[in-house]
Design an enzyme around this catalytic site. Structure first.
Site, PDB file in Angstrom:
ATOM      1  N   PHE A   1       1.269   4.959   0.992  1.00 56.00           N
ATOM      2  CA  PHE A   1       0.751   5.965   1.916  1.00 56.00           C
ATOM      3  C   PHE A   1       1.378   7.309   1.568  1.00 56.00           C
ATOM      4  CE2 PHE A   1      -0.046   2.090   4.232  1.00 56.00           C
ATOM      5  CZ  PHE A   1      -1.225   2.334   4.941  1.00 56.00           C
TER       6      PHE A   1
ATOM      7  N   THR B   1       0.849  -1.191   0.000  1.00 51.46           N
ATOM      8  CA  THR B   1       0.000   0.000   0.000  1.00 51.46           C
ATOM      9  C   THR B   1       0.883   1.238   0.000  1.00 51.46           C
ATOM     10  OG1 THR B   1      -1.882  -1.052   1.095  1.00 51.46           O
ATOM     11  CG2 THR B   1      -1.725   1.334   1.270  1.00 51.46           C
TER      12      THR B   1
END
Length: 387
Positions: free
Chosen positions: A291, A289
């Site tokens: 960020f 992911t």
């Protein structure tokens, strides 16, 4: 009887003719560019905009008059490219920022500075959330405050309660987080840093619980999606969404139910007194992911090498191709190009763009180039993304 057999084409003769035509075209093109420089001088003297849509359309109408459709389309495509090159050249000669975003970015690049080593950081969820891990990857010793949702994170940054906020923006298996992109666009916060975090989900339950006892699994909807394959092999398990993976783990600990489990980071087991029932339930081993770290004001660090934009384009044929040609002309590598619906507008879309920016000083010129091709332009940030 006359010989009607068609003579074969001599390719070498055709290529020689093309070479001569190309030579003539080059001379005429360079002459046109010299005249474009004169036009730029005039526009500077009278404060005239570089883009003149009416003039460009009049030229196309004149050049295509009387041409059959295939030739008219080809001439239109060619001259649109010539117009774009000419405009870019005029922007360069004018040596001024015709796009407000370009001027702002130039000032930010000139005053670049590193992020604070220690900072107050807003994250969504509770201790053990993946955003919490991202904050610890971005800062040496962050003072983390937790909030209920992503909008609350942006609010905390905008009203000064926290210097920075951390938000998930994209997952390698589930794609972009559209709600976060919309917050970045509408709330006008700025990306100042990024990081990629390996996501490893585990199934957590009360101590001593066996997998056969579990009837309900809670987690964030993205995590449930990233583990859908594993869950599909156990159709008896009810799936319940939670605001955050760590919040799901906390809820399991507080509920005290042996039939309840959470999908969350293995670290949450120790934090909330749970057992790891299954160590890896993620469908794809390559699960990362992205960020982003946001701030109220834009800030460019000395190692910044990535630019993120949101643009909306005129609803006409070729507008996206024309935009992409400007990136290509500058040799820039786009790492993301994704359309997303614009809330409240009927099947109209914005485009989220990421590009490598090894030479940040060239980016204001790019924004000048594309500023007159887009309906709106939002610079999300020029920043470095930790790998």
């Amino acid at each position: 009887m006359p010989d009607t057999e068609k003579k074969p084409i001599d390719l070498s003769v055709s290529r020689e003719r093309i070479n001569q035509i190309d030579h003539d075209l080059r001379a005429l093109f360079l002459e046109r560019m010299d005249i474009a420089a004169d036009v730029a001088d005039y526009k500077r003297s009278v404060g005239m905009a570089v883009l003149d849509p009416a003039r460009e359309q009049a030229v196309l109408d004149r050049l295509c008059d009387g041409l059959d459709r295939p030739y008219a389309e080809a001439v239109t495509d060619l001259w649109k490219q010539i117009f774009e090159i000419s405009r870019g050249y005029q922007h360069h000669l004018l040596a001024r920022d015709t796009c407000p975003q370009a001027a702002a970015l130039r000032a930010e690049i000139a005053t670049q500075k590193p992020l604070a080593a220690h900072a107050t950081v807003a994250c969504q969820g509770v201790r053990g959330a993946y955003a919490h891990h991202a904050a610890e990857a971005l800062f040496a010793n962050p003072e983390v405050s937790f909030f209920s949702d992503w909008q609350a994170v942006t609010d905390a940054v905008l009203d000064g309660r926290c210097t920075y906020g951390v938000l998930p923006i994209e997952n390698s298996t589930r794609g972009s987080v559209s709600a976060v992109y919309e917050l970045l666009r509408s709330r006008r916060v700025h990306i100042v840093r990024g990081c990629r975090l390996a996501i490893r989900h585990a199934l957590l339950g009360l101590p001593g619980t066996s997998l056969s006892e579990i009837r309900e699994v809670r987690s964030h909807e993205q995590a449930l999606g990233q583990c859908a394959g594993w869950l599909d092999t156990r159709p008896a398990l009810a799936r319940v969404t939670a605001p955050n993976t760590a919040m799901a783990a906390e809820a399991v600990a507080l509920a005290g139910r042996r039939d309840l489990a959470a999908i969350a980071s293995p670290d949450c087991a120790e934090l909330y007194g749970l057992d790891v029932l299954v160590n890896d339930v993620t469908d794809c081993g390559f699960n990362y992911t992205r960020f982003v770290c946001i701030a109220r004001e834009p800030s460019v660090t000395p190692d910044a090498d990535k630019l993120s934009l949101i643009v909306t384009l005129p609803h006409r044929s070729g507008s996206l191709a024309a935009l992409l040609s400007r990136f290509a002309a500058r040799g820039l590598n786009l790492t993301k190009l994704e359309s997303s619906p614009i809330p409240g507008r009927d099947f109209e879309f914005m485009f989220c763009i990421d590009l490598d920016a090894p030479v940040p000083e060239e980016l204001p010129g790019l924004l000048n180039d594309i500023g007159d091709q887009v309906e709106s332009l939002t610079v999300l940030g020029l920043y470095h993304e930790q790998k």
